[in-house]
Scaffold this motif. Sequence first.
Motif, PDB file in Angstrom:
ATOM      1  N   HIS A 102      -4.033   0.178  -2.459  1.00  7.41           N
ATOM      2  CA  HIS A 102      -2.819  -0.173  -3.211  1.00  7.41           C
ATOM      3  C   HIS A 102      -1.944  -1.184  -2.474  1.00  7.41           C
ATOM      4  O   HIS A 102      -0.758  -1.302  -2.771  1.00  7.41           O
ATOM      5  CB  HIS A 102      -1.999   1.071  -3.534  1.00  7.41           C
ATOM      6  N   ARG A 103      -2.461  -1.894  -1.511  1.00  8.39           N
ATOM      7  CA  ARG A 103      -1.711  -2.935  -0.781  1.00  8.39           C
ATOM      8  C   ARG A 103      -0.434  -2.375  -0.167  1.00  8.39           C
ATOM      9  O   ARG A 103       0.577  -3.057  -0.089  1.00  8.39           O
ATOM     10  CB  ARG A 103      -1.329  -4.095  -1.731  1.00  8.39           C
ATOM     11  N   LEU A 104      -0.470  -1.093   0.258  1.00 10.03           N
ATOM     12  CA  LEU A 104       0.764  -0.465   0.726  1.00 10.03           C
ATOM     13  C   LEU A 104       0.883  -0.422   2.244  1.00 10.03           C
ATOM     14  O   LEU A 104       1.961  -0.158   2.767  1.00 10.03           O
ATOM     15  CB  LEU A 104       0.860   0.962   0.174  1.00 10.03           C
ATOM     16  N   ASP A 105      -0.235  -0.685   2.953  1.00  6.27           N
ATOM     17  CA  ASP A 105      -0.252  -0.582   4.418  1.00  6.27           C
ATOM     18  C   ASP A 105       0.841  -1.399   5.080  1.00  6.27           C
ATOM     19  O   ASP A 105       1.637  -0.890   5.863  1.00  6.27           O
ATOM     20  CB  ASP A 105      -1.597  -1.100   4.951  1.00  6.27           C
ATOM     21  N   GLY A 106       0.871  -2.697   4.752  1.00  6.79           N
ATOM     22  CA  GLY A 106       1.827  -3.614   5.393  1.00  6.79           C
ATOM     23  C   GLY A 106       3.255  -3.246   5.040  1.00  6.79           C
ATOM     24  O   GLY A 106       4.157  -3.315   5.886  1.00  6.79           O
ATOM     25  N   PHE A 107       3.451  -2.837   3.792  1.00  6.85           N
ATOM     26  CA  PHE A 107       4.790  -2.461   3.307  1.00  6.85           C
ATOM     27  C   PHE A 107       5.364  -1.347   4.173  1.00  6.85           C
ATOM     28  O   PHE A 107       6.491  -1.443   4.664  1.00  6.85           O
ATOM     29  CB  PHE A 107       4.683  -2.021   1.840  1.00  6.85           C
ATOM     30  N   TYR A 108       4.590  -0.283   4.406  1.00  6.53           N
ATOM     31  CA  TYR A 108       5.117   0.844   5.187  1.00  6.53           C
ATOM     32  C   TYR A 108       5.102   0.545   6.696  1.00  6.53           C
ATOM     33  O   TYR A 108       5.961   1.038   7.427  1.00  6.53           O
ATOM     34  CB  TYR A 108       4.340   2.118   4.872  1.00  6.53           C
ATOM     35  N   ARG A 109       4.153  -0.254   7.145  1.00  3.84           N
ATOM     36  CA  ARG A 109       4.111  -0.594   8.582  1.00  3.84           C
ATOM     37  C   ARG A 109       5.391  -1.305   8.995  1.00  3.84           C
ATOM     38  O   ARG A 109       5.906  -1.103  10.091  1.00  3.84           O
ATOM     39  CB  ARG A 109       2.880  -1.461   8.880  1.00  3.84           C
ATOM     40  N   ARG A 110       5.932  -2.122   8.100  1.00  2.81           N
ATOM     41  CA  ARG A 110       7.181  -2.836   8.421  1.00  2.81           C
ATOM     42  C   ARG A 110       8.351  -1.879   8.624  1.00  2.81           C
ATOM     43  O   ARG A 110       9.371  -2.256   9.170  1.00  2.81           O
ATOM     44  CB  ARG A 110       7.516  -3.856   7.326  1.00  2.81           C
ATOM     45  N   HIS A 111       8.206  -0.656   8.158  1.00  2.00           N
ATOM     46  CA  HIS A 111       9.260   0.348   8.380  1.00  2.00           C
ATOM     47  C   HIS A 111       8.881   1.331   9.473  1.00  2.00           C
ATOM     48  O   HIS A 111       9.467   2.404   9.568  1.00  2.00           O
ATOM     49  CB  HIS A 111       9.569   1.065   7.070  1.00  2.00           C
ATOM     50  N   GLY A 112       7.906   0.951  10.291  1.00  2.93           N
ATOM     51  CA  GLY A 112       7.563   1.731  11.476  1.00  2.93           C
ATOM     52  C   GLY A 112       6.493   2.778  11.274  1.00  2.93           C
ATOM     53  O   GLY A 112       6.201   3.543  12.193  1.00  2.93           O
ATOM     54  N   PHE A 113       5.899   2.832  10.094  1.00  2.59           N
ATOM     55  CA  PHE A 113       4.893   3.868   9.838  1.00  2.59           C
ATOM     56  C   PHE A 113       3.535   3.476  10.423  1.00  2.59           C
ATOM     57  O   PHE A 113       3.125   2.326  10.355  1.00  2.59           O
ATOM     58  CB  PHE A 113       4.754   4.113   8.336  1.00  2.59           C
ATOM     59  N   VAL A 114       2.864   4.487  11.002  1.00  2.00           N
ATOM     60  CA  VAL A 114       1.499   4.301  11.493  1.00  2.00           C
ATOM     61  C   VAL A 114       0.622   5.406  10.913  1.00  2.00           C
ATOM     62  O   VAL A 114       1.082   6.515  10.638  1.00  2.00           O
ATOM     63  CB  VAL A 114       1.427   4.322  13.038  1.00  2.00           C
ATOM     64  N   GLU A 115      -0.646   5.070  10.751  1.00  3.20           N
ATOM     65  CA  GLU A 115      -1.597   6.046  10.190  1.00  3.20           C
ATOM     66  C   GLU A 115      -1.946   7.096  11.237  1.00  3.20           C
ATOM     67  O   GLU A 115      -2.144   6.774  12.397  1.00  3.20           O
ATOM     68  CB  GLU A 115      -2.871   5.308   9.755  1.00  3.20           C
ATOM     69  N   TRP A 116      -2.028   8.385  10.812  1.00  8.40           N
ATOM     70  CA  TRP A 116      -2.516   9.411  11.733  1.00  8.40           C
ATOM     71  C   TRP A 116      -3.724  10.158  11.186  1.00  8.40           C
ATOM     72  O   TRP A 116      -4.320  10.972  11.896  1.00  8.40           O
ATOM     73  CB  TRP A 116      -1.409  10.397  12.108  1.00  8.40           C
ATOM     74  N   GLY A 117      -4.110   9.874   9.966  1.00  9.74           N
ATOM     75  CA  GLY A 117      -5.295  10.552   9.444  1.00  9.74           C
ATOM     76  C   GLY A 117      -5.513  10.227   7.984  1.00  9.74           C
ATOM     77  O   GLY A 117      -4.687   9.554   7.361  1.00  9.74           O
TER      78      GLY A 117
END
Length: 184
Positions: free
Chosen positions: A142-157
Amino acid sequence: MVPAAVTVEVHRVGPAGSLAADSQFGVALTTLWHAVSQAGGAVGFAPPVERPAVAAKAAPVVDDLRSGRAQGIALIAGHDLVGFGRLTPGTGITAHTGSITLVMIDPTRQGSGLGALLMNELMTLAAELGLERVELSIRDGHRLDGFYRRHGFVEWGRRPGWVRVADGDDRDEIFLWADPRSAR
Ligand SMILES: CC(C)(COP(=O)(O)OP(=O)(O)OC[C@H]1O[C@@H](n2cnc3c(N)ncnc32)[C@H](O)[C@@H]1OP(=O)(O)O)[C@@H](O)C(=O)NCCC(=O)NCCS
């Protein structure tokens, strides 16, 4: 960037907020959630989506906002609810954490910076509440990775194939976290 001609008001929804979690808000939330879902947004449904099904899910959300169990950020343009996001703080031994869900912008206004505004407000609220970790989950594709990464989110699982968008189209559910004290 928000287009200059559009004035968007930011409100917190609930007992301590500037917008009441009343039946009028429930109708507005249902309208927004239905439109976003029909357009293919990743907020709990896959199109085609019946409005009554959305209304049934919106009712407990409004109850939680009214009671203060969850807090909402609403973006209002004129008389329309054009964006919404929910922050649910943990309780007891997870009271330093929170979950962000139902992040959505009206389909006719997506891609103009309102989502970034909404996430800033949610993370500011989380920091004000003293939360140290917030989580959310997204559907893959859903092209959401970059959107949330800009707010400091990282994947954990991730949970492989957890969301059936359509027959033969199963998507991973991806879990992200961020520290709201440093993520805005
Ligand atoms: C995800 C969403 C909240 C972002 O809001 P927005 O106002 O479109 O976001 P902004 O204009 O601030 O930023 C655009 C970013 O969102 C991404 N994006 C994701 N879905 C998008 C969409 N349908 N339209 C436009 N941008 C989208 C873009 O790729 C862009 O990221 P990039 O700058 O890395 O390319 C909004 O697109 C939306 O409501 N989508 C449908 C519901 C949904 O899937 N919510 C996420 C639940 S986890």
